[in-house]
Design a protein around this motif. Sequence first.
Motif, PDB file in Angstrom:
ATOM      1  N   LEU A  23      -5.071   7.617  -3.952  1.00  0.00           N
ATOM      2  CA  LEU A  23      -4.176   8.249  -4.920  1.00  0.00           C
ATOM      3  C   LEU A  23      -4.695   9.612  -5.375  1.00  0.00           C
ATOM      4  O   LEU A  23      -3.914  10.550  -5.557  1.00  0.00           O
ATOM      5  N   LEU A  24      -5.999   9.729  -5.564  1.00  0.00           N
ATOM      6  CA  LEU A  24      -6.575  11.020  -5.954  1.00  0.00           C
ATOM      7  C   LEU A  24      -6.349  12.066  -4.869  1.00  0.00           C
ATOM      8  O   LEU A  24      -6.009  13.222  -5.159  1.00  0.00           O
ATOM      9  N   SER A  25      -6.535  11.676  -3.622  1.00  0.00           N
ATOM     10  CA  SER A  25      -6.313  12.618  -2.524  1.00  0.00           C
ATOM     11  C   SER A  25      -4.824  12.909  -2.345  1.00  0.00           C
ATOM     12  O   SER A  25      -4.431  14.038  -2.028  1.00  0.00           O
ATOM     13  N   LEU A  26      -3.982  11.903  -2.557  1.00  0.00           N
ATOM     14  CA  LEU A  26      -2.525  12.111  -2.511  1.00  0.00           C
ATOM     15  C   LEU A  26      -2.105  13.121  -3.567  1.00  0.00           C
ATOM     16  O   LEU A  26      -1.323  14.044  -3.305  1.00  0.00           O
ATOM     17  N   LYS A  27      -2.624  12.960  -4.770  1.00  0.00           N
ATOM     18  CA  LYS A  27      -2.270  13.835  -5.885  1.00  0.00           C
ATOM     19  C   LYS A  27      -2.673  15.282  -5.612  1.00  0.00           C
ATOM     20  O   LYS A  27      -1.916  16.214  -5.913  1.00  0.00           O
ATOM     21  N   GLU A  28      -3.850  15.472  -5.038  1.00  0.00           N
ATOM     22  CA  GLU A  28      -4.337  16.837  -4.800  1.00  0.00           C
ATOM     23  C   GLU A  28      -3.457  17.611  -3.828  1.00  0.00           C
ATOM     24  O   GLU A  28      -3.234  18.809  -4.004  1.00  0.00           O
ATOM     25  N   HIS A  29      -2.931  16.923  -2.827  1.00  0.00           N
ATOM     26  CA  HIS A  29      -2.223  17.617  -1.747  1.00  0.00           C
ATOM     27  C   HIS A  29      -0.708  17.519  -1.826  1.00  0.00           C
ATOM     28  O   HIS A  29      -0.024  18.107  -0.979  1.00  0.00           O
ATOM     29  N   ASN A  30      -0.172  16.800  -2.809  1.00  0.00           N
ATOM     30  CA  ASN A  30       1.268  16.509  -2.779  1.00  0.00           C
ATOM     31  C   ASN A  30       1.948  16.668  -4.132  1.00  0.00           C
ATOM     32  O   ASN A  30       2.833  15.890  -4.479  1.00  0.00           O
ATOM     33  N   ALA A  31       1.562  17.686  -4.877  1.00  0.00           N
ATOM     34  CA  ALA A  31       2.125  17.877  -6.217  1.00  0.00           C
ATOM     35  C   ALA A  31       3.644  18.002  -6.175  1.00  0.00           C
ATOM     36  O   ALA A  31       4.359  17.371  -6.969  1.00  0.00           O
ATOM     37  N   LYS A  32       4.172  18.792  -5.264  1.00  0.00           N
ATOM     38  CA  LYS A  32       5.622  18.996  -5.190  1.00  0.00           C
ATOM     39  C   LYS A  32       6.332  17.735  -4.737  1.00  0.00           C
ATOM     40  O   LYS A  32       7.357  17.330  -5.320  1.00  0.00           O
ATOM     41  N   LEU A  33       5.812  17.069  -3.717  1.00  0.00           N
ATOM     42  CA  LEU A  33       6.425  15.842  -3.209  1.00  0.00           C
ATOM     43  C   LEU A  33       6.527  14.780  -4.297  1.00  0.00           C
ATOM     44  O   LEU A  33       7.550  14.096  -4.440  1.00  0.00           O
ATOM     45  N   LEU A  34       5.489  14.655  -5.094  1.00  0.00           N
ATOM     46  CA  LEU A  34       5.432  13.586  -6.092  1.00  0.00           C
ATOM     47  C   LEU A  34       6.375  13.813  -7.271  1.00  0.00           C
ATOM     48  O   LEU A  34       6.598  12.901  -8.067  1.00  0.00           O
ATOM     49  N   GLN A  35       6.946  14.995  -7.370  1.00  0.00           N
ATOM     50  CA  GLN A  35       7.908  15.253  -8.441  1.00  0.00           C
ATOM     51  C   GLN A  35       9.173  14.411  -8.279  1.00  0.00           C
ATOM     52  O   GLN A  35       9.845  14.098  -9.261  1.00  0.00           O
ATOM     53  N   ASN A  36       9.484  14.035  -7.028  1.00  0.00           N
ATOM     54  CA  ASN A  36      10.710  13.273  -6.796  1.00  0.00           C
ATOM     55  C   ASN A  36      10.464  12.096  -5.852  1.00  0.00           C
ATOM     56  O   ASN A  36      11.352  11.700  -5.108  1.00  0.00           O
ATOM     57  N   THR A  37       9.240  11.569  -5.867  1.00  0.00           N
ATOM     58  CA  THR A  37       8.884  10.439  -5.003  1.00  0.00           C
ATOM     59  C   THR A  37       8.135   9.398  -5.825  1.00  0.00           C
ATOM     60  O   THR A  37       7.119   9.716  -6.455  1.00  0.00           O
ATOM     61  N   ASP A  38       8.639   8.182  -5.847  1.00  0.00           N
ATOM     62  CA  ASP A  38       7.966   7.112  -6.581  1.00  0.00           C
ATOM     63  C   ASP A  38       6.768   6.596  -5.798  1.00  0.00           C
ATOM     64  O   ASP A  38       6.791   6.554  -4.559  1.00  0.00           O
ATOM     65  N   VAL A  39       5.738   6.186  -6.526  1.00  0.00           N
ATOM     66  CA  VAL A  39       4.578   5.527  -5.923  1.00  0.00           C
ATOM     67  C   VAL A  39       4.643   4.056  -6.312  1.00  0.00           C
ATOM     68  O   VAL A  39       4.574   3.704  -7.496  1.00  0.00           O
ATOM     69  N   LEU A  40       4.792   3.185  -5.304  1.00  0.00           N
ATOM     70  CA  LEU A  40       4.962   1.754  -5.519  1.00  0.00           C
ATOM     71  C   LEU A  40       3.677   1.042  -5.111  1.00  0.00           C
ATOM     72  O   LEU A  40       3.140   1.292  -4.032  1.00  0.00           O
TER      73      LEU A  40
END
Length: 322
Positions: A23-40
């Motif tokens: 999740l930490l690595s996901l957050k670092e590289h995917n700020a824009k994606l995570l604005q409209n993508t749920d993490v389940l």
Amino acid sequence: MTKKNAIFFSCNERFLFTLCVALLSLKEHNAKLLQNTDVLIYQQGFSEEDKAFVNQILPCKFTEYKFAVETDFNNINFKHFTQLTFARYEIFDLLDTYAKVLYIDVDVMIGGDLSYIFDHFGSKGGVAMCKDTQKGLTLITKNFVKPLPQYDMTVPCYNAGVTLFCDNIPHRQELRMWCYHKTAEWLDNLVCPDQGVVNVMLQQFHVPIEVLPDICNCLPSNPKYLDKDRHDVLIYHCAGGGVRFWTYTYNAPWQKYYQQYLALGGRPHTDKEHAWLKLIKKHNWQRFDFFERSPDPQMHPMRFLKYVLAWPFKYVRRKLSK
């Protein structure tokens, strides 16, 4: 209303630390994606404190998971893989809510923007995976003790550790329970249990597969896996257990996220480290370029020899490119 996308993990308390690294690595590289993508996160054994800890990193939606049919839960496949490896079957019904769901195993490190996967795959057949090349075995027979005579066992095997599922999958409403029932039916014959069932499902329901490039699920058998010169890998996946980021050798990118996890108050992992990693850490050799991501010479002597011979040239090239 346009449906959102989602990223899906399944995890128990044993692997909370590597989920947090993912999740930490996901957050670092995917700020824009995570604005409209749920993490389940489908989980077993998480306390409310564990969930709150994870939510410090990224807001996640938690679901307690239970295998959907009665079966022999003392079978080796449940001891070795746990029930949670089958949580991916739930994604077929989640596609009523989401347009695309990207399943990712928790023993990963995200290295880039996953929008590439969502934007370029899934529209043709509904499922996208990388080919599986682990241990030099490339056919779906690797997933079974004995071949299934009613299916073609000579087709390529696709690694289920990173899978894009989309809401246009043919026969989607049937797939969740079909996978559960076939898992229970074939339980004693499965080697890579969920992967075997998903690969056969593609045949049974004539689901067209889109092949992801290997940068989307970079496995230890891939030369790119320990190559410090690569900057295009989107997901590193230490599938197989023998070359785990936290036990095999010193991997600076993974260690960076792991130290962030510890700084947040995370519990250290208790897995036994290889003698090679212990030696590197004991003498602080990771400060030297040679040792960072160097193969374990005891476990992989030929891979280590190749690394020794190639390292001077790669080191000079890296220095000149800066």
